[in-house]
Enzyme design. Structure first.
Site, short mmCIF file in Angstrom:
data_model
loop_
_atom_site.label_atom_id
_atom_site.label_comp_id
_atom_site.label_asym_id
_atom_site.label_seq_id
_atom_site.Cartn_x
_atom_site.Cartn_y
_atom_site.Cartn_z
N GLY A 12 38.07 28.91 34.48
CA GLY A 12 37.26 29.52 35.52
C GLY A 12 35.92 28.81 35.72
N TYR A 13 35.12 29.39 36.57
CA TYR A 13 33.84 28.78 36.96
C TYR A 13 32.95 28.51 35.74
CZ TYR A 13 29.07 28.75 38.92
OH TYR A 13 27.77 28.45 39.22
N ILE A 14 32.62 29.54 34.99
CA ILE A 14 31.69 29.36 33.87
C ILE A 14 32.40 28.67 32.70
CG2 ILE A 14 30.20 30.58 32.21
CD1 ILE A 14 29.86 32.74 34.47
N SER A 126 27.30 41.01 31.20
CA SER A 126 26.65 40.85 32.50
C SER A 126 25.43 41.76 32.61
CB SER A 126 27.65 41.24 33.58
OG SER A 126 27.02 41.39 34.81
N TYR A 150 33.55 47.67 37.11
CA TYR A 150 33.36 46.35 36.49
C TYR A 150 32.30 46.43 35.39
CZ TYR A 150 31.49 41.64 35.81
OH TYR A 150 31.02 40.49 35.23
N LYS A 154 32.69 46.07 31.17
CA LYS A 154 31.98 45.11 30.32
C LYS A 154 31.23 45.87 29.21
CE LYS A 154 32.11 41.18 31.29
NZ LYS A 154 33.25 40.22 31.10
N TYR A 178 24.74 37.75 31.17
CA TYR A 178 24.32 36.76 32.17
C TYR A 178 23.64 37.46 33.35
CZ TYR A 178 28.49 34.34 30.17
OH TYR A 178 29.48 33.79 29.35
N ASN A 180 22.29 35.76 37.11
CA ASN A 180 23.09 35.27 38.25
C ASN A 180 23.39 33.77 38.12
OD1 ASN A 180 21.88 37.85 39.12
ND2 ASN A 180 22.87 37.38 41.05
N ARG A 232 16.80 38.05 42.86
CA ARG A 232 17.64 37.98 41.67
C ARG A 232 17.19 36.84 40.78
NH1 ARG A 232 18.78 41.96 43.73
NH2 ARG A 232 20.81 42.87 44.26
P1 NAD Z 1 36.28 33.25 36.81
O1 NAD Z 1 37.15 34.23 37.52
O2 NAD Z 1 36.00 31.96 37.49
O3 NAD Z 1 36.90 32.92 35.37
C1 NAD Z 1 37.58 33.89 34.61
C2 NAD Z 1 38.86 33.25 34.10
O4 NAD Z 1 39.57 34.21 33.31
C3 NAD Z 1 39.80 32.79 35.21
O5 NAD Z 1 40.18 31.45 34.98
C4 NAD Z 1 41.00 33.75 35.11
O6 NAD Z 1 42.20 33.10 35.49
C5 NAD Z 1 40.96 34.12 33.63
N1 NAD Z 1 41.53 35.43 33.30
C6 NAD Z 1 41.28 36.64 33.89
N2 NAD Z 1 41.95 37.62 33.27
C7 NAD Z 1 42.65 37.03 32.26
C8 NAD Z 1 43.53 37.52 31.26
N3 NAD Z 1 43.86 38.82 31.19
N4 NAD Z 1 44.05 36.64 30.37
C9 NAD Z 1 43.74 35.31 30.43
N5 NAD Z 1 42.93 34.80 31.37
C10 NAD Z 1 42.39 35.64 32.28
O7 NAD Z 1 34.93 33.98 36.44
P2 NAD Z 1 33.56 33.40 35.88
O8 NAD Z 1 32.55 33.50 36.96
O9 NAD Z 1 33.79 32.09 35.23
O10 NAD Z 1 33.19 34.51 34.81
C11 NAD Z 1 33.54 34.37 33.45
C12 NAD Z 1 33.05 35.58 32.67
O11 NAD Z 1 31.65 35.72 32.84
C13 NAD Z 1 33.69 36.90 33.08
O12 NAD Z 1 33.97 37.64 31.91
C14 NAD Z 1 32.61 37.59 33.89
O13 NAD Z 1 32.69 38.98 33.79
C15 NAD Z 1 31.35 37.06 33.22
N6 NAD Z 1 30.19 37.04 34.13
C16 NAD Z 1 30.24 36.29 35.27
C17 NAD Z 1 29.15 36.29 36.15
C18 NAD Z 1 29.18 35.49 37.43
O14 NAD Z 1 28.31 35.71 38.28
N7 NAD Z 1 30.09 34.55 37.62
C19 NAD Z 1 28.02 37.07 35.85
C20 NAD Z 1 28.01 37.82 34.67
C21 NAD Z 1 29.10 37.79 33.81
N1 UDP Z 2 23.34 38.62 49.48
C1 UDP Z 2 23.20 38.35 50.83
N2 UDP Z 2 24.27 37.82 51.51
C2 UDP Z 2 25.47 37.55 50.90
C3 UDP Z 2 25.60 37.83 49.51
C4 UDP Z 2 24.52 38.38 48.83
O1 UDP Z 2 22.14 38.59 51.42
O2 UDP Z 2 26.41 37.08 51.57
C5 UDP Z 2 22.18 39.14 48.73
C6 UDP Z 2 22.42 40.42 47.97
O3 UDP Z 2 22.14 41.54 48.79
C7 UDP Z 2 21.46 40.27 46.79
C8 UDP Z 2 21.41 38.76 46.53
O4 UDP Z 2 21.86 38.15 47.75
O5 UDP Z 2 20.14 40.66 47.17
C9 UDP Z 2 22.34 38.31 45.40
O6 UDP Z 2 23.63 38.82 45.64
P1 UDP Z 2 24.88 38.38 44.73
O7 UDP Z 2 26.08 39.14 45.23
O8 UDP Z 2 24.96 36.91 44.69
O9 UDP Z 2 24.46 38.86 43.26
P2 UDP Z 2 24.28 40.37 42.68
O10 UDP Z 2 23.80 41.25 43.77
O11 UDP Z 2 25.62 40.75 42.19
O12 UDP Z 2 23.27 40.22 41.62
#
Ligand code: NAD
Ligand code: UDP
Length: 340
Positions: A12-14, A126, A150, A154, A178, A180, A232
């Site tokens: 995934g992304y992170i 998160s 969600y 967590k 985390y 943002n 944020r």
């Molecule tokens: P993402 O969706 O890009 O990555 C998550 C990965 O987990 C994906 O590759 C998905 O295929 C895999 N996955 C999901 N459910 C699964 C399962 N049951 N078994 C095996 N693999 C599974 O998301 P991300 O943005 O990389 O986030 C990673 C983590 O960070 C998540 O736990 C998310 O809650 C947490 N997080 C993300 C953010 C954000 O803004 N991206 C912020 C705070 C916390």
């Molecule tokens: N936001 C926005 N337009 C969008 C998505 C988000 O104006 O298309 C704003 C949202 O209202 C917030 C900030 O951008 O004030 C960050 O939003 P995001 O969804 O990225 O993060 P979160 O709100 O989950 O922290």
């Protein structure tokens, strides 16, 4: 022999950014991912960039047989647990999936780890676990009151981890909350690939910058913030990846369980992000002002002091770096990861 670290959700992304950093710092990441929100393309790109093969198991964290096999075949010393679902809106519509993946899914993972004597754990949590009324800068001891399934899922996993650590003092656990995460790796080869219409601001702005979407929707311009738009604590995903390496080292000397906020400690408004992105991409970005998004808070940012003191981690990349790297990724991969 390199040190093997299990990275759930590593496609995934992170996870892909942490994977890159683990290899850079001499670890061998072993990836477990069911690919429900990703593909193996990022792993192949990381292999090309680093010249290292990456062990990958396609499977689900809820499947104990898969986990048993994985821990039998690989001498894992720690787990970084990112696998899960992450859309606030989807979690309201599909709470069962969120509780199953994010909360219940954490339990078989810990159970199998315990059976194999692997008791070092880093958990991706998160800032959404904090209540909507938390006072910024938010410290780790601020009250928790998640506003969505969600966030609840967590927090429930956090609570379970706390009980696991209390029951067996050999567990060493870092919970990372985390704020943002945005941006992409400086190579432009790995980044964020949202499915469908992005929910989050930065990927949406990126798609407007490439012309894939006509204008940015600014949700709310009457917040009690300096320019009226939401604020944020945006954090470069590579700084976030670095924090996991710091947490791994911290676990070497740690005891028990500790929670850390990961943010820069300062907030940016939606309009500040758009301004910085315009500078990065070199052209104006159309926007329209709409009503506030339901459930949004006006402004919040982290107090990252504990991570600075204990993990010896501090975010080093600023908003220009975040927008430059997001644009570098988006402009080279306008449709995200596609098979070449
Ligand atoms: P993402 O969706 O890009 O990555 C998550 C990965 O987990 C994906 O590759 C998905 O295929 C895999 N996955 C999901 N459910 C699964 C399962 N049951 N078994 C095996 N693999 C599974 O998301 P991300 O943005 O990389 O986030 C990673 C983590 O960070 C998540 O736990 C998310 O809650 C947490 N997080 C993300 C953010 C954000 O803004 N991206 C912020 C705070 C916390
Ligand atoms: N936001 C926005 N337009 C969008 C998505 C988000 O104006 O298309 C704003 C949202 O209202 C917030 C900030 O951008 O004030 C960050 O939003 P995001 O969804 O990225 O993060 P979160 O709100 O989950 O922290």
């Amino acid at each position: 022999m390199t040190r093997k670290v299990l990275l759930t959700g590593g496609c995934g992304y992170i996870g892909s950014h942490i994977c890159m950093e683990l290899i850079k710092q001499g670890f061998t990441p072993v990836i477990l991912d069911n690919l429900c929100n990703s593909s193996t393309i990022p792993l192949r790109r990381i292999e090309q960039l680093t010249g290292q093969p990456i062990p990958f198991i396609e499977g689900d964290i809820r499947n104990e047989a898969t986990l048993e096999r994985l821990f039998s075949e690989h001498a894992i010393e720690a787990t970084i647990h990112l696998a899960g679902l992450k859309s606030v809106a989807e979690s309201v519509a599909k709470p069962i999936s969120y509780y199953q993946n994010n909360f219940a899914g954490t339990l078989p993972l810990c159970e199998v780890m315990q059976r194999h004597g692997v008791k070092r754990f880093i958990y991706s949590s998160s800032a959404t676990v904090y209540g909507l009324t938390a006072q910024s800068p938010i410290r780790e001891d601020a009250p928790t009151a998640p506003a969505s399934p969600y966030g609840q899922s967590k927090l429930m996993a956090e609570i379970a981890l706390r009980d696991i650590a209390h029951a067996d003092p050999q567990w060493k656990i870092a919970i990372l909350r985390y704020f943002n995460p945005v941006g992409a790796h400086a190579s432009g080869q790995i980044g964020e690939h949202p499915n469908g219409v992005p929910n989050n601001l930065m990927p949406y702005v990126s798609q407007v910058a490439t012309g894939r979407r006509p204008f940015i929707q600014v949700f709310g311009s009457d917040y009690p913030t300096p320019d009226g738009t939401g604020v944020r604590d945006y954090l470069h995903v590579c700084d976030l990846a670095d924090a996991h390496l710091c947490a791994l080292r911290w676990l070497d000397g740690a005891q028990g369980i500790r929670t850390f906020n990961l943010g820069t400690g300062r907030g940016y408004s939606v309009l500040e992000i758009i301004d910085a992105y315009e500078k990065a991409c070199g052209h104006p970005l159309p926007r329209q002002f709409l009503d506030r998004r339901p459930g949004d808070v006006a402004s919040y940012h982290a107090d990252p002091g504990l991570a600075v003191d204990e993990l010896r981690w501090r975010a080093t990349r600023d908003i220009e770096d975040m927008c430059r790297d997001a644009w570098n990724w988006q402009s080279h991969n306008p449709n995200g990861y596609v098979e070449s």
